[in-house]
Design a protein around this motif. Structure first.
Motif, short mmCIF file in Angstrom:
data_model
loop_
_atom_site.label_atom_id
_atom_site.label_comp_id
_atom_site.label_asym_id
_atom_site.label_seq_id
_atom_site.Cartn_x
_atom_site.Cartn_y
_atom_site.Cartn_z
N UNK A 33 -67.36 10.41 -24.69
CA UNK A 33 -67.91 11.39 -25.65
C UNK A 33 -68.82 10.68 -26.66
N UNK A 34 -69.83 11.45 -27.14
CA UNK A 34 -70.73 10.93 -28.16
C UNK A 34 -71.15 12.07 -29.08
N UNK A 35 -71.27 11.76 -30.38
CA UNK A 35 -71.71 12.74 -31.37
C UNK A 35 -73.21 12.58 -31.59
N UNK A 36 -73.93 13.68 -31.51
CA UNK A 36 -75.37 13.67 -31.77
C UNK A 36 -75.60 14.22 -33.18
N UNK A 37 -75.86 13.35 -34.16
CA UNK A 37 -75.97 13.82 -35.55
C UNK A 37 -77.20 14.67 -35.80
N UNK A 38 -78.25 14.49 -35.01
CA UNK A 38 -79.48 15.28 -35.21
C UNK A 38 -79.31 16.71 -34.72
N UNK A 39 -78.76 16.84 -33.50
CA UNK A 39 -78.57 18.18 -32.94
C UNK A 39 -77.26 18.82 -33.33
N UNK A 40 -76.37 18.02 -33.97
CA UNK A 40 -75.06 18.53 -34.40
C UNK A 40 -74.24 19.05 -33.21
N UNK A 41 -74.17 18.24 -32.17
CA UNK A 41 -73.35 18.60 -31.02
C UNK A 41 -72.78 17.33 -30.39
N UNK A 42 -71.77 17.53 -29.53
CA UNK A 42 -71.15 16.42 -28.80
C UNK A 42 -71.66 16.42 -27.36
N UNK A 43 -71.70 15.25 -26.75
CA UNK A 43 -71.97 15.15 -25.32
C UNK A 43 -70.83 14.38 -24.66
N UNK A 44 -70.63 14.64 -23.38
CA UNK A 44 -69.62 13.92 -22.59
C UNK A 44 -70.02 13.99 -21.13
N UNK A 45 -69.71 12.95 -20.35
CA UNK A 45 -70.06 12.95 -18.92
C UNK A 45 -69.41 14.11 -18.18
N UNK A 46 -70.14 14.63 -17.20
CA UNK A 46 -69.58 15.68 -16.35
C UNK A 46 -68.61 15.03 -15.36
N UNK A 47 -67.35 15.30 -15.52
CA UNK A 47 -66.34 14.87 -14.55
C UNK A 47 -65.17 15.84 -14.62
N UNK A 48 -64.28 15.75 -13.65
CA UNK A 48 -63.18 16.72 -13.55
C UNK A 48 -62.25 16.65 -14.75
N UNK A 49 -61.99 15.45 -15.26
CA UNK A 49 -61.08 15.33 -16.40
C UNK A 49 -61.64 16.05 -17.62
N UNK A 50 -62.89 15.77 -17.96
CA UNK A 50 -63.48 16.41 -19.13
C UNK A 50 -63.56 17.92 -18.96
N UNK A 51 -63.93 18.38 -17.78
CA UNK A 51 -64.03 19.82 -17.54
C UNK A 51 -62.66 20.49 -17.67
N UNK A 52 -61.65 19.85 -17.12
CA UNK A 52 -60.30 20.41 -17.20
C UNK A 52 -59.84 20.54 -18.65
N UNK A 53 -60.08 19.50 -19.46
CA UNK A 53 -59.65 19.53 -20.85
C UNK A 53 -60.39 20.60 -21.64
N UNK A 54 -61.69 20.69 -21.44
CA UNK A 54 -62.48 21.70 -22.17
C UNK A 54 -62.02 23.12 -21.82
#
Length: 337
Positions: A33-54
């Motif tokens: 995960x990474x915080x984008x301070x300019x756009x005020x949003x988070x990014x994270x790689x597309x994978x099954x673990x992240x998708x399941x948690x979200x």
């Protein structure tokens, strides 16, 4: 505006939500995960673990993300398996783990549960040729024997010596290419101009345009500074299917497993030091930080098994195994003790 997940780029989620400490703390547990301070949003790689948690946290996914989920290959049915072997149910499950992950997996079954036949069945069933098999030198001819036994395919080339005697164009005609760890680096890391001019297995294999790469006894790449590890990670950038086989995948030093993760799923933990701080018991020894320990192992295991790792122990599949057999093998003993 609610909790929304959109596509940031083809490999990354864009995560937006109304501020809440609880949600922020949850998002911080996502891999990469990474915080984008300019756009005020988070990014994270597309994978099954992240998708399941979200999904568990109530995030809504846009149409493109939903399409990602539906684009996964359907499981192979038994009639579609191109093998002479009679596979047990857990082995068919292993073949389909390969298939639904496009070959990018860690098959970590206990010794004796058939990692080799599962691998051969997957590659042969979906025809992912040419396929590179990397293994210890002592196992090269065993792989050849097993391929012929389970498929009847004799389109096999065994790499010998540190300097290749075959061109990429000719090597590409073989279905299976088998090489040992000791020679795969070849001259890829050599320094003198004369040595760099010599053909190397690394460069020959790269130019062959392999479709699949399988590492048997993949713990052989645990040292990230070794020539073999650097050569294999380099080749992995050019090969779409990258599978690792190991009966001992995670030791008490998870940092030794980091190179395997980088080969199979490089976006899962893109930051080595963040991985080390979370899972490798960092300690300051007065000269710097070492990562020789192990922390949060249950969490790491959950992430890996929901992303690309499948592991079955003999106790897990005992009911599917045949009864134990004892065979007497007479041996002639010559010479004096």
């Amino acid at each position: 505006e609610g909790k929304i997940v959109t596509l940031h780029n083809p490999k990354t989620f864009c995560i937006r939500f109304p501020f809440s400490y609880d949600t922020v703390n949850k998002v911080k547990t996502l891999t990469g995960k990474r915080w984008n301070p300019n756009g005020k949003y988070w990014t994270a790689p597309i994978n099954d673990f992240n998708k399941q948690k979200l999904e568990e946290w109530g995030f809504m996914f846009d149409a493109y993300i939903q399409q990602y989920a539906h684009n996964k290959p359907k499981e192979l049915v038994e009639d579609e398996l191109d093998t002479k072997a009679t596979l047990r149910p857990y082995q068919i499950e292993g073949v389909n783990w390969f298939h639904t992950h496009n070959g990018n997996i860690l098959l970590a079954d206990d010794q004796g549960l058939g990692k080799t036949v599962q691998t051969i069945t997957y590659v042969n069933s979906v025809k992912r040729f040419p396929c590179l098999i990397v293994c210890p030198a002592s196992l090269k001819f065993n792989w050849k024997k097993e391929i012929i036994k389970w498929t009847g395919d004799k389109s096999i080339y065994i790499c010998e010596g540190r300097t290749p005697s075959i061109s990429p164009a000719k090597l590409r005609k073989y279905h299976w290419v088998i090489i040992n760890y000791d020679i795969i680096a070849g001259s890829s890391q050599q320094k003198s101009k004369a040595e760099r001019m010599q053909p190397s297995w690394h460069n020959t294999i790269k130019d062959t345009e392999m479709v699949m790469m399988v590492l048997d006894e993949s713990q052989n790449i645990k040292n990230e500074s070794s020539k073999r590890t650097k050569a294999i990670l380099s080749l992995g950038k050019w090969i779409s299917g990258r599978a690792c086989l190991s009966g001992t995948p995670i030791s008490n030093r998870p940092m030794e497993f980091y190179t395997t993760i980088q080969l199979i799923a490089p976006t899962l933990f893109p930051n080595k030091y963040a991985f080390g701080r979370r899972y490798c018991g960092p300690k300051n020894n007065g000269f710097g930080t070492t990562y020789n320990g192990a922390t949060n192992i249950d969490e790491l295991h959950q992430i890996l098994t929901s992303s690309f790792m499948i592991r079955r122990l003999k106790t897990d599949v005992l009911t599917e195994l045949p009864a134990k057999q004892k065979i007497d093998r007479p041996v002639n003993v010559t010479g004096k003790p």
